[in-house]
Design a protein around this motif. Structure first.
Motif, PDB file in Angstrom:
ATOM      1  N   ALA A  90      40.967  43.584  37.283  1.00 17.35           N
ATOM      2  CA  ALA A  90      39.900  44.367  36.632  1.00 17.35           C
ATOM      3  C   ALA A  90      39.105  43.558  35.611  1.00 17.35           C
ATOM      4  N   HIS A  91      39.408  42.262  35.486  1.00 14.37           N
ATOM      5  CA  HIS A  91      38.634  41.447  34.529  1.00 14.37           C
ATOM      6  C   HIS A  91      38.554  40.020  35.044  1.00 14.37           C
ATOM      7  N   VAL A  92      37.468  39.706  35.736  1.00 13.42           N
ATOM      8  CA  VAL A  92      37.290  38.340  36.253  1.00 13.42           C
ATOM      9  C   VAL A  92      35.906  37.819  35.872  1.00 13.42           C
ATOM     10  N   HIS A  93      35.777  36.495  35.968  1.00 16.79           N
ATOM     11  CA  HIS A  93      34.481  35.829  35.810  1.00 16.79           C
ATOM     12  C   HIS A  93      34.355  34.805  36.928  1.00 16.79           C
ATOM     13  N   MET A  94      33.904  35.264  38.078  1.00 10.54           N
ATOM     14  CA  MET A  94      33.845  34.382  39.240  1.00 10.54           C
ATOM     15  C   MET A  94      32.918  33.185  39.034  1.00 10.54           C
TER      16      MET A  94
ATOM     17  N   ASP B 200      34.003  42.068  38.144  1.00 12.50           N
ATOM     18  CA  ASP B 200      33.473  40.909  37.418  1.00 12.50           C
ATOM     19  C   ASP B 200      32.819  41.402  36.130  1.00 12.50           C
ATOM     20  N   THR B 201      33.373  40.961  34.999  1.00 10.67           N
ATOM     21  CA  THR B 201      32.939  41.450  33.687  1.00 10.67           C
ATOM     22  C   THR B 201      31.977  40.482  33.010  1.00 10.67           C
ATOM     23  N   GLY B 202      31.160  39.826  33.822  1.00 10.37           N
ATOM     24  CA  GLY B 202      30.078  39.038  33.248  1.00 10.37           C
ATOM     25  C   GLY B 202      29.908  37.682  33.882  1.00 10.37           C
TER      26      GLY B 202
ATOM     27  N   VAL C 139      28.438  48.832  32.823  1.00  7.54           N
ATOM     28  CA  VAL C 139      27.852  48.108  31.685  1.00  7.54           C
ATOM     29  C   VAL C 139      28.966  47.519  30.841  1.00  7.54           C
ATOM     30  N   LYS C 140      28.774  46.268  30.406  1.00  5.31           N
ATOM     31  CA  LYS C 140      29.733  45.684  29.465  1.00  5.31           C
ATOM     32  C   LYS C 140      29.015  45.216  28.215  1.00  5.31           C
ATOM     33  N   LEU C 141      29.539  45.653  27.074  1.00  6.66           N
ATOM     34  CA  LEU C 141      29.024  45.214  25.777  1.00  6.66           C
ATOM     35  C   LEU C 141      30.110  44.429  25.052  1.00  6.66           C
TER      36      LEU C 141
ATOM     37  N   GLU D 227      38.277  46.071  26.958  1.00  6.35           N
ATOM     38  CA  GLU D 227      38.805  44.809  27.498  1.00  6.35           C
ATOM     39  C   GLU D 227      39.530  44.053  26.374  1.00  6.35           C
ATOM     40  N   HIS D 228      40.609  43.392  26.701  1.00  4.60           N
ATOM     41  CA  HIS D 228      41.434  42.580  25.771  1.00  4.60           C
ATOM     42  C   HIS D 228      42.215  43.480  24.808  1.00  4.60           C
ATOM     43  N   GLY D 229      41.531  44.089  23.838  1.00  2.00           N
ATOM     44  CA  GLY D 229      42.187  45.010  22.896  1.00  2.00           C
ATOM     45  C   GLY D 229      43.365  44.373  22.191  1.00  2.00           C
TER      46      GLY D 229
ATOM     47  N   SER E 109      42.986  39.315  34.573  1.00  2.00           N
ATOM     48  CA  SER E 109      43.395  37.931  34.271  1.00  2.00           C
ATOM     49  C   SER E 109      42.413  37.232  33.340  1.00  2.00           C
ATOM     50  N   ASP E 110      41.121  37.565  33.443  1.00  2.00           N
ATOM     51  CA  ASP E 110      40.071  36.920  32.643  1.00  2.00           C
ATOM     52  C   ASP E 110      40.032  35.406  32.873  1.00  2.00           C
ATOM     53  N   LEU E 111      40.508  34.935  34.022  1.00  2.00           N
ATOM     54  CA  LEU E 111      40.501  33.496  34.271  1.00  2.00           C
ATOM     55  C   LEU E 111      39.064  32.979  34.256  1.00  2.00           C
TER      56      LEU E 111
HETATM   57 ZN   LIG Z   1      36.208  38.029  30.015  1.00  8.83          ZN
END
Ligand SMILES: [Zn+2]
Length: 424
Positions: A73-77, A116-118, A200-202, A262-264, A334-336
């Motif tokens: 649920a949290h990637v940056h391809m 993809d979160t950005g 949307v991601k802020l 996200e993260h928190g 993962s936020d890799l």
């Molecule tokens: Zn991220």
């Protein structure tokens, strides 16, 4: 949560499959079932159990543990390679190559869907959905939204912010749109939707990796600004998620109506209770912290980041448990970053150690599907759902390292198509 409707991708209609044998851990949290037999047709699961049909292609699953296709649920391809200085020393072609390699490796690791979160544009999601290149189903927000001097702004501190817009290869370099004031944020959120964003991601607190004049302890955007993004997301039938570390920022975002954090990494009991009360989900991201602490240089970062990050690695674990205890829905991400994203399954190993392998699996499947708004179609192995199924050689529920061992990802079915099958 608004339901996002998705259809199985790829050209033509997939045929019928019979997954024969194996052990089914269906993502609901129920105890595993041995030798279930799973029938798929036209990309969906049509029946579990019963007799083997005469007309379906049989896939031998003996020795495998079958789970729903995993969801990150949290990637940056496209942050490939990740470089906060944005020196332009990598060509767009190289970035694209890394991006497609990341996609292929992700699906080979059993992840059939990512959020993809950005950092990407809709083009990547479209290419994968068309079947032109292998990869996971992608839900994406396009550019993230940051205030001037916020966690989304990279480059050099002495670069005037108006030049930031010139980092403009949408999807590959210009990963953040900078907004100050509700009107400007509204315009940029609409711009994100125009480019094809599905949520949307802020960034509502500082980031660990960004320009050094902002800190994770900063709050960013006002409640009035965040509320405008929520209003625009609601108008499109979708939701806002926020990058956030500190409690003040998270509480402001929850008050303004966001649906996910996200993260928190610093969530305390009071904030966890507020999130639970408003049914705001959490997507913790442990892998990236571990990797950055272990080897910042390999991720393209200065050694000084290790100190900054090591603080967050432990508090993130505590925050996760605090949120869980308060009844918050806890997903998994993962936020890799960077060109080597093969170790996505490591996130389940971290989570299995912290809680349990079954909890990790539920977070990576059913709970993540709910957070992404695709729970009607994905996240469990049940009749009617899209046929996204991973098969692991062995038993990851007793040996969670299996989740991170790509050699043991023996089977990946995506939308009713076998996209990976390693015969034992
Ligand atoms: Zn991220």
């Amino acid at each position: 949560m608004t339901q996002t409707h998705i259809v199985p991708g790829g050209p033509g209609e997939p045929g019928s499959l019979w997954l024969d044998g194996g052990t089914l851990a269906d993502g609901t949290g129920r105890d595993p079932v041995r030798n279930p037999g799973i029938l798929t047709a036209a990309g969906r699961i049509t029946r579990i159990g019963g007799a083997r049909p005469a007309d379906a292609e049989v896939v031998d699953c003996s020795g495998l543990t079958l789970t729903p296709g995993l969801i990150d649920a949290h990637v940056h391809m496209a942050c490939a390679p990740f470089d906060p200085s944005l020196r332009y020393d990598v060509s767009v072609a190289e970035m694209a190559a890394d991006m497609f390699l990341n996609c292929e490796q992700t699906v080979a690791g059993g992840f059939t869907t990512v959020r993809d979160t950005g950092g990407i544009d809709r083009g990547l999601a479209d290419v994968i959905a068309s079947g032109k290149m292998p990869g996971p189903r992608i839900l994406q927000c396009g550019p993230v939204h940051s205030q001037t001097g916020g966690g989304g702004q990279m480059g050099a501190e002495w670069e005037p912010s108006h030049l930031w817009d010139q980092h403009a290869i949408p999807g590959l370099v210009a990963w953040a749109l900078l907004s100050d004031g509700p009107d400007e944020l509204r315009k940029n959120v609409r711009e994100g939707f125009r480019r094809g964003a599905t949520f949307v991601k802020l960034l509502v607190t500082g980031a660990v990796v960004a320009i050094s004049t902002q800190q994770p302890s900063d709050t960013q955007f006002t409640v009035a600004e965040i509320a405008v993004a929520v209003e625009e997301a609601n108008a499109k039938g979708t939701y806002v998620t926020v990058h956030a570390h500190n409690n003040r920022g998270i509480r402001a975002a929850v008050t303004a109506g966001v649906r996910c954090v996200e993260h928190g990494s610093q969530i305390d009991e009071e904030t966890a209770a507020l999130m639970s009360e408003h049914d705001v989900a959490l997507v913790p991201t442990l892998s990236i912290m571990e990797r950055l602490v272990a080897d910042p240089a390999a991720m393209g970062l200065a050694p000084s980041y290790a100190t900054r990050l090591s603080r967050f690695a432990q508090t993130a674990r505590d925050a996760l448990l605090t949120a869980r205890a308060a009844g918050v829905r806890v997903g998994l991400g993962s936020d890799l970053l960077g060109p080597d994203q093969r170790d996505r399954g490591r996130e389940l190993v971290h989570r299995a150690k912290l809680e349990s392998p079954m909890r990790a699996l539920e977070s990576a499947t059913r709970i993540n599907a709910g957070i992404l708004g695709v729970g009607d179609d994905l996240g469990t192995i049940e009749a009617g759902k899209i046929a996204d199924i991973a098969g692991f050689a062995g038993d990851p529920l007793s040996e969670p390292e299996v989740f991170a061992d790509r050699d043991r990802v023996a089977l990946v079915v995506q939308g009713g198509r076998v996209v990976r099958h390693v015969a034992s």
